[in-house]
Design a protein around this motif. Structure first.
Motif, PDB file in Angstrom:
ATOM      1  N   UNK A 271      -1.105  12.095  -3.328  1.00 56.82           N
ATOM      2  CA  UNK A 271      -0.228  12.154  -4.488  1.00 56.82           C
ATOM      3  C   UNK A 271      -0.928  13.002  -5.537  1.00 56.82           C
ATOM      4  N   UNK A 272      -0.214  13.984  -6.084  1.00 58.86           N
ATOM      5  CA  UNK A 272      -0.768  14.814  -7.149  1.00 58.86           C
ATOM      6  C   UNK A 272       0.089  14.650  -8.395  1.00 58.86           C
TER       7      UNK A 272
ATOM      8  N   UNK B 142      -5.511  13.610  -8.365  1.00 67.22           N
ATOM      9  CA  UNK B 142      -5.061  13.382  -6.986  1.00 67.22           C
ATOM     10  C   UNK B 142      -5.429  11.960  -6.552  1.00 67.22           C
ATOM     11  N   UNK B 143      -4.493  11.304  -5.874  1.00 60.97           N
ATOM     12  CA  UNK B 143      -4.706   9.943  -5.382  1.00 60.97           C
ATOM     13  C   UNK B 143      -4.498   9.941  -3.874  1.00 60.97           C
ATOM     14  N   UNK B 144      -5.501   9.488  -3.154  1.00 64.81           N
ATOM     15  CA  UNK B 144      -5.467   9.470  -1.689  1.00 64.81           C
ATOM     16  C   UNK B 144      -4.731   8.247  -1.166  1.00 64.81           C
ATOM     17  N   UNK B 145      -4.950   7.100  -1.803  1.00 66.09           N
ATOM     18  CA  UNK B 145      -4.226   5.898  -1.399  1.00 66.09           C
ATOM     19  C   UNK B 145      -4.265   4.871  -2.512  1.00 66.09           C
ATOM     20  N   UNK B 146      -3.357   3.890  -2.403  1.00 68.50           N
ATOM     21  CA  UNK B 146      -3.344   2.686  -3.233  1.00 68.50           C
ATOM     22  C   UNK B 146      -3.187   1.519  -2.279  1.00 68.50           C
TER      23      UNK B 146
ATOM     24  N   UNK C  36       6.918  15.289  -0.242  1.00 67.77           N
ATOM     25  CA  UNK C  36       8.009  15.281  -1.212  1.00 67.77           C
ATOM     26  C   UNK C  36       7.732  14.384  -2.400  1.00 67.77           C
ATOM     27  N   UNK C  37       8.784  13.717  -2.869  1.00 69.92           N
ATOM     28  CA  UNK C  37       8.651  12.839  -4.034  1.00 69.92           C
ATOM     29  C   UNK C  37       7.925  11.554  -3.667  1.00 69.92           C
TER      30      UNK C  37
ATOM     31  N   UNK D  27       0.832  -1.198   0.000  1.00 68.52           N
ATOM     32  CA  UNK D  27       0.000   0.000   0.000  1.00 68.52           C
ATOM     33  C   UNK D  27       0.868   1.249   0.000  1.00 68.52           C
ATOM     34  N   UNK D  28       0.276   2.340  -0.423  1.00 72.46           N
ATOM     35  CA  UNK D  28       0.877   3.656  -0.245  1.00 72.46           C
ATOM     36  C   UNK D  28      -0.243   4.587   0.169  1.00 72.46           C
ATOM     37  N   UNK D  29      -0.140   5.117   1.396  1.00 72.67           N
ATOM     38  CA  UNK D  29      -1.155   6.019   1.933  1.00 72.67           C
ATOM     39  C   UNK D  29      -0.804   7.483   1.670  1.00 72.67           C
ATOM     40  N   UNK D  30       0.372   7.728   1.114  1.00 73.72           N
ATOM     41  CA  UNK D  30       0.835   9.077   0.793  1.00 73.72           C
ATOM     42  C   UNK D  30       0.778   9.992   2.029  1.00 73.72           C
ATOM     43  N   UNK D  31       1.227   9.439   3.151  1.00 72.26           N
ATOM     44  CA  UNK D  31       1.243  10.169   4.410  1.00 72.26           C
ATOM     45  C   UNK D  31       2.639  10.724   4.693  1.00 72.26           C
TER      46      UNK D  31
END
Length: 290
Positions: A91-92, A269-273, A53-54, A46-50
């Motif tokens: 993530x944008x 925009x992506x909130x999570x994967x 940066x990059x 998962x990636x929660x984008x918490x």
């Protein structure tokens, strides 16, 4: 006892494991019954984008360049922060009107989990807000990591979400195979009207088992594609796939009604994967089963 099926994930040194194939229990085979499939309740990737940066380099790489990407697209994909960044829990991906070459008047980003997140079966879910503007073409999707059956479309493609700006709010879930693809007029997909797709966040997912690929939007069924059992021309989906997130500009489909230059910069925009494992069970399926 439940067992996780056909999942590949990273170890500390980037080693990837994949269980290549699924054995049907003997009792089920003798009875002529299909196995019961469910999905684990805890993501295995998962990636929660918490973070800020990059995008996490342990999970995401980039496809780079601007050769049209097989669809006469206009953007040049970069790995620059101006085109993909993480902040405020999101993530944008941003497409800018920015001339790079004679054929590329736009820049954008295409993030890929290839070699960092490769999966065989499972539940894959994104929560995202979709781009606005004629000429935008946002996608959350999957491609084969190993191309076991050859180049596109022989090894397949799974489009979890596609949205073109000239048809706002209409979201497409699609698969491509050698037998079923748009080049020969046989593509298998379904479109769903999603109210507020670009104003708010919605959940886009597929449930992928050895028998079916099913698409859902906010948990509502949106697409289904069955394994016909006739071989890889129809069902190449028995190999590892990786994730992609990108915002294209123009192209044969995205640019079918032109590109509104005033719409840029445009963003997705992506909130999570989240990726949940496929579980084979001889007992009652858990709450997450479908």
């Amino acid at each position: 006892m439940d067992r996780i099926v056909g999942f590949g994930r990273a170890g500390l040194l980037g080693t990837w494991l994949a269980l290549a194939g699924v054995a049907v229990p003997a009792a089920a085979a003798e009875a002529g019954a299909a196995p019961r499939w469910s999905f684990g309740q805890t993501p295995v990737w998962q990636d929660e984008f918490d973070y800020e940066g990059a995008p996490d380099p342990g999970k995401w790489g980039y496809d780079l360049g601007g050769d049209g990407w097989g669809n006469n697209e206009l953007q040049y994909y970069t790995d620059k922060p101006a085109n993909a960044f993480v902040g405020d829990g999101l993530l944008t991906i941003v497409a800018h009107r920015q001339r790079v070459s004679r054929r590329n008047d736009y820049t954008s980003a295409r993030l890929v989990s290839r070699g960092k997140g490769d999966f065989l079966y499972g539940r894959i879910e994104f929560r995202a807000r979709l781009p606005v503007g004629r000429g935008t073409w946002g996608a959350l999707w999957m491609l084969p990591t190993d191309n076991r059956y050859g180049g596109w479309p022989r090894s397949g493609e799974i489009d979890i979400m596609e949205h073109v700006g000239h048809d706002p709010g209409r979201v497409h879930v699609t698969v491509h195979t050698q037998a079923y693809n748009h080049k020969v007029g046989t593509q298998r997909g379904q479109a769903t009207r999603v109210e507020g797709a670009s104003q708010g966040f919605h959940r886009y997912r597929v449930d992928w088992t050895p028998e079916r690929i099913e698409g859902f939007i906010d948990d509502a069924p949106a697409f289904a594609f069955a394994n016909e059992g006739t071989g890889p021309d129809v069902w190449p989906f028995d190999q590892r796939f990786h994730l992609l997130m990108n915002l294209a500009v123009g192209g044969d489909w995205g640019g079918a009604k032109g590109v509104d230059e005033a719409a840029f910069p445009a963003w997705m925009e992506v909130d999570y994967v989240r990726v949940y494992p496929l579980v084979e069970s001889g007992q009652a399926s858990p709450a997450t089963a479908r």
